[in-house]
Write an enzyme that holds these catalytic residues in place. Structure first.
Site, PDB file in Angstrom:
ATOM      1  N   LYS A  22       0.830  -1.211   0.000  1.00 46.94           N
ATOM      2  CA  LYS A  22       0.000   0.000   0.000  1.00 46.94           C
ATOM      3  C   LYS A  22       0.859   1.253   0.000  1.00 46.94           C
ATOM      4  CE  LYS A  22      -2.928   2.528   3.353  1.00 46.94           C
ATOM      5  NZ  LYS A  22      -1.911   3.481   3.847  1.00 46.94           N
ATOM      6  N   ASN A  23       1.853   1.301   0.882  1.00 47.80           N
ATOM      7  CA  ASN A  23       2.624   2.525   1.053  1.00 47.80           C
ATOM      8  C   ASN A  23       3.603   2.782  -0.083  1.00 47.80           C
ATOM      9  OD1 ASN A  23       1.311   3.138   3.434  1.00 47.80           O
ATOM     10  ND2 ASN A  23       2.844   2.150   4.726  1.00 47.80           N
ATOM     11  N   ARG A  92      -4.783  10.386   4.066  1.00 49.44           N
ATOM     12  CA  ARG A  92      -3.711  11.364   4.154  1.00 49.44           C
ATOM     13  C   ARG A  92      -2.774  11.303   2.954  1.00 49.44           C
ATOM     14  NH1 ARG A  92       1.610  11.869   5.845  1.00 49.44           N
ATOM     15  NH2 ARG A  92       2.084  13.942   6.656  1.00 49.44           N
ATOM     16  N   CYS A 116      -6.258   8.268   9.179  1.00 47.59           N
ATOM     17  CA  CYS A 116      -6.419   7.670  10.499  1.00 47.59           C
ATOM     18  C   CYS A 116      -6.173   8.691  11.601  1.00 47.59           C
ATOM     19  CB  CYS A 116      -5.442   6.507  10.680  1.00 47.59           C
ATOM     20  SG  CYS A 116      -5.855   5.058   9.695  1.00 47.59           S
ATOM     21  N   ARG A 121      -0.128  14.799  11.795  1.00 43.10           N
ATOM     22  CA  ARG A 121       0.828  14.455  10.739  1.00 43.10           C
ATOM     23  C   ARG A 121       0.861  15.630   9.768  1.00 43.10           C
ATOM     24  NH1 ARG A 121      -0.586   8.368   8.983  1.00 43.10           N
ATOM     25  NH2 ARG A 121      -2.738   9.028   9.212  1.00 43.10           N
ATOM     26  N   PRO A 122       1.527  16.714  10.165  1.00 44.53           N
ATOM     27  CA  PRO A 122       1.460  17.952   9.385  1.00 44.53           C
ATOM     28  C   PRO A 122       2.148  17.829   8.041  1.00 44.53           C
ATOM     29  CG  PRO A 122       3.102  18.145  11.124  1.00 44.53           C
ATOM     30  CD  PRO A 122       2.374  16.850  11.368  1.00 44.53           C
ATOM     31  N   VAL A 123       1.764  18.727   7.125  1.00 40.12           N
ATOM     32  CA  VAL A 123       2.332  18.733   5.782  1.00 40.12           C
ATOM     33  C   VAL A 123       3.239  19.947   5.591  1.00 40.12           C
ATOM     34  CG1 VAL A 123       0.411  17.430   4.817  1.00 40.12           C
ATOM     35  CG2 VAL A 123       0.308  19.927   4.850  1.00 40.12           C
ATOM     36  N   ASP A 124       3.707  20.524   6.688  1.00 35.26           N
ATOM     37  CA  ASP A 124       4.517  21.732   6.583  1.00 35.26           C
ATOM     38  C   ASP A 124       5.834  21.482   5.854  1.00 35.26           C
ATOM     39  OD1 ASP A 124       5.067  20.200   8.961  1.00 35.26           O
ATOM     40  OD2 ASP A 124       6.404  21.796   9.622  1.00 35.26           O
ATOM     41  N   ASP A 310       4.232   1.123  12.068  1.00 33.49           N
ATOM     42  CA  ASP A 310       3.081   0.399  11.542  1.00 33.49           C
ATOM     43  C   ASP A 310       2.995  -1.041  12.028  1.00 33.49           C
ATOM     44  OD1 ASP A 310       2.076   2.565  10.216  1.00 33.49           O
ATOM     45  OD2 ASP A 310       2.653   1.918   8.211  1.00 33.49           O
ATOM     46  N   ARG A 402      -8.687  -0.512   4.046  1.00 39.22           N
ATOM     47  CA  ARG A 402      -7.797   0.514   3.502  1.00 39.22           C
ATOM     48  C   ARG A 402      -6.388  -0.023   3.280  1.00 39.22           C
ATOM     49  NH1 ARG A 402      -6.716   4.729   7.091  1.00 39.22           N
ATOM     50  NH2 ARG A 402      -5.632   5.637   5.300  1.00 39.22           N
TER      51      ARG A 402
END
Length: 422
Positions: A22-23, A92, A116, A121-124, A310, A402
């Protein structure tokens, strides 16, 4: 809404084929946005997150054809560089369309993503990197709006030092850099195998990337990328989940289609539980035999190649019925012990303080009605159900769909008493 019903106590015996990762699949699907020529992907898993990503790409103008585990993507008519909230809110990884869109079209509007509920889990770091490459980025009504700078609407190479190791940040910025003018260096890059798999796909498309698998990436931009065929790597987290299930429940199972070289930290810990593990000569099979109650193990999550976050929930479930006490320390996400409350409902002994859980094994768990709170928490409850006395009912298993391709069918094929029902 579907539930998973498990009657515990069965030993597992047989063979489980492992699906594509998946990842790895999600960023590679997004990489199709970078080329006007078709990208053919093999070993793509049948997951809800994959289906959502394909739907997202279609609404941007990508032609998608799927035949089993093979997906053909043609972004030659990419005409709508927008990722709306209704598609982004559940996943995400949808942020991974941001940089390919800006690199290829010069602009993008991507809704801030969901996923989830396991902590911030910022996207900065994604935004910081884009800005260093000359993009103008703003947040507008919950959307990230980005435009490439310069008169030609192109990104330019830059030196980017991320403030923390971020897998999706590394993947996104790598995809931005492959079409940028000049060279880009990404320092403190993520080293995960999925990042390497994306790099290998991009290289097959004509990208110039070196250093994948290390903490320093060098990307020399090219004017265009071509089409390619790429096979998605096996899912190391799915592999680890089934190995842990056998170590907990007992049995003799061979997993096929794996990449054992991506699992060193997990295999080491499972060996400490007392399970016997044999890796095939081609590294594509792993056999695990567990014939006694496992020993508790201590784990501390950290970026690859250390123990993966994970797999934390699955090992916690194993520790719940192990001999002794195991300490689980979570360093990646601050809210990833929600499964502990559900395991307590099944009779587990878990004490949590901050980012540390002390798990004292009990002789047996009791089946109960429990609720999945995120993807990997769902897997931990499945493992607990396999070893519990009586029946366990797991609600909200859409989380499982998922990230696990055919989980109940694969477990049933090796003797687990598991079924899906409404």
């Amino acid at each position: 809404m579907h539930k998973l019903v498990i009657t515990g106590g069965a030993r597992l015996k047989g063979e489980i084929p492992v699906s594509g990762a998946k990842n790895a699949a999600l960023p590679i699907l997004c990489a199709s946005l970078l080329s006007a020529e078709p990208l053919v992907l093999e070993n793509v898993p049948a997951l809800e997150d994959v289906a959502t990503t394909l739907k997202l790409l279609r609404q941007m103008g990508v032609a998608v054809e799927r035949d089993g585990s093979t997906v053909r993507l043609d972004a030659s008519r990419l005409d709508n560089p927008v990722a709306p909230y209704d598609l982004v809110k559940t996943m995400r990884a949808s942020i991974l369309v941001l940089c390919p869109l800006v690199a290829r079209t010069g602009r993008a509007r991507v809704s801030l993503p969901g996923g989830c509920a396991i902590g911030a889990r910022p996207v900065d770091q994604h935004i910081k990197g884009l800005e260093l490459m000359g993009a103008k980025v703003r947040i507008e009504h919950g959307d990230i709006v980005a435009e490439a700078g310069g008169p030609e609407g192109k990104l330019r190479g830059a030196r980017i030092v991320t403030d923390l190791v971020t897998v999706t940040g590394t993947e996104n910025l790598m995809m931005a850099a492959v079409l940028a003018d000049g060279d880009t260096v990404i320092e403190n890059a993520a080293r995960e195998p999925e990042v390497v798999d994306l790099a290998e796909c991009l290289i097959a498309m004509g990208a110039r990337i070196s250093g994948a698998g290390t903490d320093r990436l060098l990307i020399s931009g090219v004017p265009t990328l071509k089409g390619a065929t790429h096979r998605v790597m096996p899912d190391r987290i799915e592999t680890g989940t089934y190995l842990t299930a056998v170590a907990a429940a007992g049995g003799d199972v061979t997993l096929t289609g794996v990449r054992s070289d991506t699992l060193d930290a997990v295999l080491q810990k499972l060996g400490e539980t007392g399970a016997w593990i044999e890796i095939g000569a081609d590294r594509a099979t792993i056999r695990i035999v567990a014939d006694r109650r496992p020993h508790a193990v201590n784990i501390r999550t950290a970026p690859y190649p250390a123990f993966p976050t994970d797999m934390q929930a699955q090992i916690m479930a194993l520790n719940c019925i192990a001999e002794g006490t195991g300490v689980v320390t979570e360093t990646i996400f601050e809210n990833r012990f929600m499964h502990a409350q559900e395991l307590l409902r099944m009779g587990a002994s878990i004490d949590i303080e901050g980012n540390t859980a002390v798990v004292t094994g009990v002789a047996r768990l009791a089946g109960a009605h429990v609720m999945a709170t995120d993807l990997r928490a769902s897997a931990s409850l499945v493992i607990a159900g396999l070893v519990a006395e009586g029946e366990t009912v797991i609600d909200r298993i859409y989380h499982l769909d998922r990230g696990y391709d055919g989980l109940e069918q694969k477990l049933a094929a090796v003797g687990a008493q598991v079924m899906r029902r409404r």
